[in-house]
Design a protein around this motif. Structure first.
Motif, mmCIF file in Angstrom:
data_model
loop_
_atom_site.group_PDB
_atom_site.id
_atom_site.type_symbol
_atom_site.label_atom_id
_atom_site.label_comp_id
_atom_site.label_asym_id
_atom_site.label_seq_id
_atom_site.Cartn_x
_atom_site.Cartn_y
_atom_site.Cartn_z
ATOM 1 N N LEU A 148 33.412 19.748 38.721
ATOM 2 C CA LEU A 148 33.265 19.648 40.160
ATOM 3 C C LEU A 148 31.815 19.283 40.451
ATOM 4 C CD1 LEU A 148 35.407 22.654 41.394
ATOM 5 C CD2 LEU A 148 36.054 20.292 41.056
ATOM 6 N N THR A 204 36.453 19.947 46.206
ATOM 7 C CA THR A 204 36.489 21.270 45.568
ATOM 8 C C THR A 204 37.807 21.528 44.846
ATOM 9 O OG1 THR A 204 37.305 22.253 47.593
ATOM 10 C CG2 THR A 204 34.916 22.274 47.268
ATOM 11 N N THR A 242 44.371 19.978 38.439
ATOM 12 C CA THR A 242 45.795 20.107 38.672
ATOM 13 C C THR A 242 46.177 19.688 40.088
ATOM 14 O OG1 THR A 242 45.641 21.992 37.243
ATOM 15 C CG2 THR A 242 47.698 21.695 38.376
ATOM 16 N N GLN A 243 45.249 19.933 41.017
ATOM 17 C CA GLN A 243 45.587 19.692 42.418
ATOM 18 C C GLN A 243 45.304 18.257 42.842
ATOM 19 O OE1 GLN A 243 42.876 22.705 42.983
ATOM 20 N NE2 GLN A 243 44.317 24.295 43.548
ATOM 21 N N ILE A 287 50.438 22.018 46.544
ATOM 22 C CA ILE A 287 49.815 22.774 45.470
ATOM 23 C C ILE A 287 48.542 23.447 45.974
ATOM 24 C CG2 ILE A 287 48.914 22.606 43.127
ATOM 25 C CD1 ILE A 287 50.498 19.905 43.010
ATOM 26 N N SER A 288 47.813 22.715 46.812
ATOM 27 C CA SER A 288 46.544 23.243 47.267
ATOM 28 C C SER A 288 46.745 24.445 48.188
ATOM 29 C CB SER A 288 45.744 22.170 47.996
ATOM 30 O OG SER A 288 46.426 21.834 49.188
ATOM 31 N N PRO A 295 46.730 29.006 46.636
ATOM 32 C CA PRO A 295 45.813 30.135 46.718
ATOM 33 C C PRO A 295 45.811 30.774 48.090
ATOM 34 C CG PRO A 295 44.728 28.181 45.850
ATOM 35 C CD PRO A 295 46.070 27.764 46.322
ATOM 36 N N ARG A 323 39.645 25.006 53.461
ATOM 37 C CA ARG A 323 39.538 25.805 52.228
ATOM 38 C C ARG A 323 38.195 26.513 52.161
ATOM 39 N NH1 ARG A 323 42.614 24.565 47.598
ATOM 40 N NH2 ARG A 323 40.825 24.992 46.275
ATOM 41 N N GLN A 324 37.162 25.702 52.416
ATOM 42 C CA GLN A 324 35.803 26.201 52.291
ATOM 43 C C GLN A 324 35.561 27.403 53.213
ATOM 44 O OE1 GLN A 324 33.835 24.311 50.206
ATOM 45 N NE2 GLN A 324 32.063 25.649 50.345
ATOM 46 N N ARG A 344 36.275 28.324 47.372
ATOM 47 C CA ARG A 344 34.973 27.684 47.612
ATOM 48 C C ARG A 344 34.604 26.718 46.483
ATOM 49 N NH1 ARG A 344 30.905 29.474 50.502
ATOM 50 N NH2 ARG A 344 29.539 29.441 48.680
ATOM 51 N N GLY A 345 35.472 26.582 45.480
ATOM 52 C CA GLY A 345 35.220 25.588 44.440
ATOM 53 C C GLY A 345 34.579 26.158 43.187
ATOM 54 N N GLY A 403 36.144 25.991 38.855
ATOM 55 C CA GLY A 403 36.958 24.788 38.890
ATOM 56 C C GLY A 403 38.014 24.837 39.981
ATOM 57 N N GLY A 404 37.802 25.656 40.984
ATOM 58 C CA GLY A 404 38.747 25.729 42.085
ATOM 59 C C GLY A 404 40.052 26.410 41.726
ATOM 60 N N ARG A 462 33.876 27.080 32.251
ATOM 61 C CA ARG A 462 32.452 27.137 32.551
ATOM 62 C C ARG A 462 32.276 27.745 33.921
ATOM 63 N NH1 ARG A 462 30.797 21.739 32.221
ATOM 64 N NH2 ARG A 462 31.894 21.228 30.317
ATOM 65 N N LEU A 515 45.720 20.010 32.107
ATOM 66 C CA LEU A 515 45.295 20.160 33.504
ATOM 67 C C LEU A 515 45.524 18.870 34.284
ATOM 68 C CD1 LEU A 515 41.967 22.153 33.140
ATOM 69 C CD2 LEU A 515 44.130 22.964 34.005
ATOM 70 N N ARG A 572 48.860 23.880 35.769
ATOM 71 C CA ARG A 572 47.777 24.727 36.260
ATOM 72 C C ARG A 572 47.282 25.617 35.127
ATOM 73 N NH1 ARG A 572 50.244 27.917 39.654
ATOM 74 N NH2 ARG A 572 52.222 26.817 39.551
#
Lengths: 349, 736
Positions: free
Chosen positions: A53, A68, A72-73, B2-3, B6, B83-84, B154-155, B158-159, B554, B630, B635
């Motif tokens: 990212l 962000t 996968t998305q 998909i998004s 969460p 999202r943010q 918030r990302g 890797g979100g 990471r 991925l 996922r």
């Protein structure tokens, strides 16, 4: 617009891998990210994929802001350098994987996967394990696996680097043919300038985390704007020369005793760097025509299709290729060099 | 689509938290949840009340902000936002909730405010707070989950909310069950009997002659302090096991020695044996009524002596017990030295000896330092052998035991000694890291290495064989005697063959209403089996998840997390055991005397090894396989299930086996945690040994070994092998 980067920066701790780049990729085109190793091209590709990212900036895919979102998305899929075929699944299971994860039934996934395998010419290999395939076949499975998801963007990360030279040419032709036949949007990463020129609609050359220049393969080869570009896109001899503007479209480039008129509408007057393509230097026995550059052969090698010479001149040492192999010059011969204006490029001050 | 996932997760979690706050008792119940008695008192009874009822009815006003934070989270989850924005809101609300949760849990205890300044600030409290119960625990988990979802939105990570959740879970559990107890030891070491801080007391406790005297060096029969005893033993054990382990490893990998399989089997034995069995065998052979003494008395009339008890006995037992561990560490190291490098050396005019001395050995140095560290830490953490064989030779782990369990009952002293033990362990850990440095000579690469291992130079080969083989024979003989010892009446006096010991331990009688388990060992046997079976999958799961995070993801704080797991590997079991006693017998987490504390101790004691094994296995699987999954719409959890885990089967087997075996054989950590209700096999056996009841102890140990072998086979069978096609495949691959 399939992919859009706006001022994207990627940092790892203190190191900056990508230092603020912006570009777009049009739908249905094949765009190559080209550059020497460590230039940030793979990082850029992985940011399109969502495997990294960005630290700053904005990324949009198919008009949707995905900055962000994880891999996968996003509506992308990728062919990896190592192919990354799952070693515990057979060919069909590998190609089905993404379809199954997208929620397709087992039967539907198998049907689409078979169509994908047909596209890449691997109809009868469904039951094989990846370890039983050759490198080129593994490559095709990886392409089929990414293709069947019908992504907005298909990504290739140095896909040919694990193949031998002959197979590399064949595979790059296949990839290009497939892209054009199916109208795919492709972003392709390579460090091989020839490969990039052969497959691309457009090339984005990166250097030290920035975009050096972008354009069609012909643009980049014939009109490099920086010394780096002239060096990186094909071979070239950097020499110092004096530039004098003749009219809005042409300049006179003075190299030692020799002057040559070059089509150029942007170069500034005064001393500057000039790149000379090795194939634009015609090597003739001295004394040559008036205005030619005098020199002495320092090295000569026979390469079958052409000769390569290193020549000492007043403008510096020049490297030249010459298609006449029947009666080559020898080391120490006095020669006279005639420059063709198409291969002389003013690249900066 | 998909998004949105969460987002709906955040709604679900907020709802779960709020339901738990309304419908589950907030505090721990005396009788446990399954009795059901709490349902009628959920509102009215102060013991059974839910979080909401505690606030409204019972004056626990400090819980209100925590529940308020949950309501805010639910609001953030439901309202329309980017999202943010949603992520930021969830993050702020859940972090605030967590901080308030921790503050009230630590600030208010059985006797109101826990610190004077809090009382001064807020005034006296007339209510009190007991340990956390189901409601409180669910709310805590909920807040952590919402925190992870907020971070993912918030990302970060890797979100991916799953990755964020896994990282939070691992981090929180390490903080709660490793860092917090160890911190408690520190606090306890500085406190006097009434819980007041008294730094001078620590100095007083530690600066005694009993700990630091060096009189044994000056001769004349003086005794050294326990700290020196521990250190001498550990240094000897570390050096000895490393040397012996290296000899074995070299023989197996670099010679054409014919019985390599046998040597490998020999290394499995100590892993499935409770650690003190070797000590027991030494007593049978060298003890006062052991074979050697009896023979000397019979043949030459020499009075039997107790010479095995003391440094030499413990040292011998630890060498025997831990050499296989060093061997296992070193065999990987020796195999990892790239044959190509050795071949390169030979083409550069170095003979075999020069190659070995200047290329192979230096490349093994980090591995040797690692093996030494393992031997050192195993030795200072060992409790079984010193208590069985130590005699007057006290070490820190036994001293701590007597301070907690013995007549002294001096928790402050125990904490101070544990602190000292911890300092030794961490000192060795940091010293090893310093020596090895950050640059490791990792020679296992993804590229194929086609060279052949260079055979050992003759002198080195002969030395290795002459050291290793007699030692292997000695180990086997001891095991043999230990086995036989279970089948004779009274060792040393009456060698009549008998099955009495087995009968006494494992008798089963048939009665009118079924079988009656009359054997003395059944109670502890079933408890051990049950708790180990619960702990093993938890250990494996947590360890592999942590390894997956550390190798594959990471995120900010990854380095810290890795360091924390490595660090907890260096903490001796005795320290963990004492720390658990201190940390978990008072609110907010009050679980002393339950089976849960033993299971938790098993899990967090053994997890670091699971992490290491998982990391080693995972770094051999090319990262691009995960990334391929991925980008193919898998996922993170699906990638884990369909790609990573199938390729990790050997590591899963390893982690499960290790988690189970260590849970069954561990002594040092759990001697402090067992109760009459939850007695474990090892602690039961140790008590039998201390009472001189060797026959029963040996019979029981043999039964345990058989049990573990059966379980290992079952796990192997259940998890199975990975399927990678007919041809061998390289899992490696590169990315530039």
């Amino acid at each position: 617009m399939s992919v859009e980067f706006q001022n994207v920066v990627k940092r790892y701790g203190r190191a900056t891998a990508v230092a603020g780049i912006s570009f777009t990729v049009e739908s249905g085109t094949l765009v190559t990210l080209l550059g020497p190793s460590g230039c940030g091209k793979t990082t850029t590709l992985r940011m399109i994929a969502g495997l990294e990212l960005p630290s700053e900036g904005r990324i949009a895919i198919a008009g949707r802001d995905v900055t962000t979102l994880g891999a996968t998305q996003r509506d992308v899929s990728m062919v990896f350098q190592s192919y990354a075929l799952f070693p515990h699944m057979n060919v069909l299971e590998n190609v089905c994987y993404g379809l199954r994860r997208s929620g397709q039934s087992r039967a539907a996934a198998a049907k689409h996967a078979r169509e994908g395998l047909l596209q890449v010419g691997l109809k009868d290999y469904e039951e094989r394990q990846p370890s039983e395939l050759s490198g080129g076949q593994q490559q095709r499975v990886a392409v089929a696996r990414a293709l069947v998801l019908k992504p907005s963007v298909l990504l290739f990360d140095e896909p040919l680097s694990n193949l031998d030279a002959r197979l590399r040419r064949q595979m790059r032709e296949e990839i290009r043919e497939l892209q054009q036949r199916l109208g795919l949007t492709v972003v392709y990463v390579t460090h091989d300038q020839q490969e990039a020129m052969a497959v691309s609609d457009r090339i984005i050359v990166m250097n030290a985390g920035r975009i050096e220049q972008q354009g069609s393969p012909r643009d980049l080869y014939e009109r490099p704007t920086t010394p780096f570009m002239a060096r990186f896109m094909g071979e070239s001899n950097p020499v110092r020369g004096t530039v004098r503007r003749l009219d809005p479209e042409h300049v006179l480039v003075q190299l030692g005793d020799s002057g040559i008129i070059v089509a150029d509408s942007t170069a500034t007057e005064g001393e500057g760097t000039v790149a000379i393509r090795p194939e634009a230097i015609a090597v003739e026995a001295a004394p040559g025509p008036a205005g030619a550059l005098a020199g002495t052969i320092a090295k000569a090698s026979y390469l079958g299709t052409h000769m390569e010479y290193s020549i000492n001149t007043a403008a510096g040492d020049l490297f030249a290729t010459c298609p006449w192999v029947d009666r080559p010059f020898e080391v120490g011969n006095k020669v006279s060099l005639v420059l063709s204006s198409r291969g002389v490029i003013v690249v900066g001050r | 689509m998909i998004s949105r996932a969460p987002v709906s997760w955040s709604t679900a979690w907020s709802a779960v938290g709020l339901i738990a706050a309304i419908a589950l008792p907030w505090y721990a119940l005396q009788e446990g949840l399954d009795s059901g008695a709490w349902i009628s008192g959920l509102w009215s009874s102060e013991d059974y009340a839910s979080g909401l009822a505690q606030i409204v009815e019972h004056g626990k006003w400090w819980l209100a902000p925590v529940l308020l934070a949950l309501v805010v989270c639910l609001g953030a989850a439901l309202m329309p936002a980017t999202r943010q924005r949603r992520g930021t809101l969830l993050l702020i609300a859940s972090t605030t909730g967590l901080l308030l949760f921790v503050a009230q849990a630590l600030g208010i205890s059985l006797h109101g405010w826990t610190a004077g300044w809090l009382t001064a600030l807020f005034g006296e409290l007339d209510t009190r707070q007991v340990g956390l119960g189901a409601g409180g625990a669910v709310v805590l988990v909920t807040l952590l989950s919402l925190l992870s979802i907020g971070l993912a939105l918030r990302g970060n990570f890797g979100g991916d909310a799953f990755v964020a959740g896994a990282a939070t879970t691992v981090a929180a559990s390490i903080v709660l069950f490793t860092a917090w107890p160890i911190l408690r030891i520190l606090v306890q070491a500085f406190q006097d009997g009434d819980g007041l801080l008294a730094p001078a007391l620590l100095v007083e406790r530690l600066a005694t002659e009993k700990i630091w005297s060096l009189r044994c060096l000056s001769g004349g029969g003086g005794r050294c302090g326990v700290a020196w005893n521990t250190l001498f033993l550990a240094l000897g054990c570390g050096a000895g096991t490393t040397a012996l382990g290296l000899a074995f490893a070299l023989i197996v990998t670099r010679t054409s020695f014919g019985f390599k399989k046998t040597l490998r089997v020999l290394t499995v034995l100590p892993i499935v044996t409770p650690p003190f069995v070797i000590g027991l065998a030494l007593i049978l052979v060298f003890g006062r009524s052991g074979l050697v003494n009896q023979f000397l008395e019979w043949s030459m009339g020499i009075e039997p002596t107790r010479w095995i008890y003391g440094f030499q006995g413990v040292f011998l037992a630890q060498l025997l017990a831990f050499t296989p561990v060093a061997f296992l560490v070193l065999i990987g190291v020796v195999e990892g030295v790239s044959p190509t490098l050795e071949e390169a050396s030979q083409t550069l005019r170095a003979d075999r000896w020069a190659t070995f001395a200047t290329v192979s050995l230096p490349l093994m140095r980090p591995g040797l330092a690692n093996a030494f560290l393992v031997g050192f830490i195993e030795s200072i953490a060992d409790f079984g052998n010193p208590i069985v064989l130590g005699g007057d030779y006290g070490v820190l782990s036994t001293e701590i035991y007597f301070a907690v369990v013995g007549a002294q009952l001096d928790y402050g002293r125990a904490a101070s000694l544990a602190l000292l033990l911890l300092i030794f362990a961490l000192g060795a850990f940091f010293l090893q890291r310093h020596i090895v440095g950050t640059g490791s000579y990792a020679t296992i690469s993804g590229k194929g290495d086609s060279g052949l291992p260079t055979p050992l130079p003759d002198a080195a080969r002969r030395a290795a064989i002459w050291v290793a083989l007699p030692w292997a024979a000695f180990t086997l003989i001891l095991y043999g005697f230990a086995f036989v010892g279970g089948f004779v009446k009274v060792w040393g006096r009456d060698y009549t063959p008998t099955l009495d010991h087995y009968a006494k331990a494992f008798a089963v009688e048939r009665a009118a209403d079924g079988l009656i388990w009359t054997g003395a060992a059944w109670n502890s046997f079933w408890t051990t089996l049950k708790l180990a079976a619960i702990a093993a999958p938890l250990t494996a799961a947590l360890g592999l998840i942590a390894a997956w995070l550390l190798v594959r993801q990471r995120f900010a704080g990854r380095g810290t997390l890795e360091f924390a797991t490595m660090l907890s590997f260096a903490v001796p079991g005795t320290v963990i055991g004492v720390a658990y006693v201190f940390a978990f017998n008072v609110p907010p987490i009050e679980i002393t005397g339950t089976a849960m504390i033993i299971v938790l101790c098993f899990v967090f004691r053994n997890m670091p090894v699971g992490v290491r094994a998982g990391m080693a296995a995972m770094s051999q699987i090319d990262r691009s396989l995960d990334e391929a999954s991925l980008t193919l719409r898998g996922r993170a959890p699906q990638t884990l299930v369909y790609v990573v885990l199938p390729l990790l089967r050997p590591a899963i087997v390893g982690a499960l086996v290790y988690g189970f075996v260590r849970a069954v054989t561990t002594v040092s950590a759990v001697v402090f945690l067992v109760t009459a209700e939850y007695e474990l096999a090892t602690t039961y056996i140790i008590l039998r040994v201390i009472n001189g009841d060797y026959g029963l102890a040996i019979a029981y140990s043999c039964a345990l070994i058989v049990l573990m072998l059966v379980v290992i086979l079952l796990i192997q069978f259940a998890v199975g092998n990975r399927r990678l096609g007919r041809r061998a495949v390289a899992l490696g691959g590169g990315r530039t």
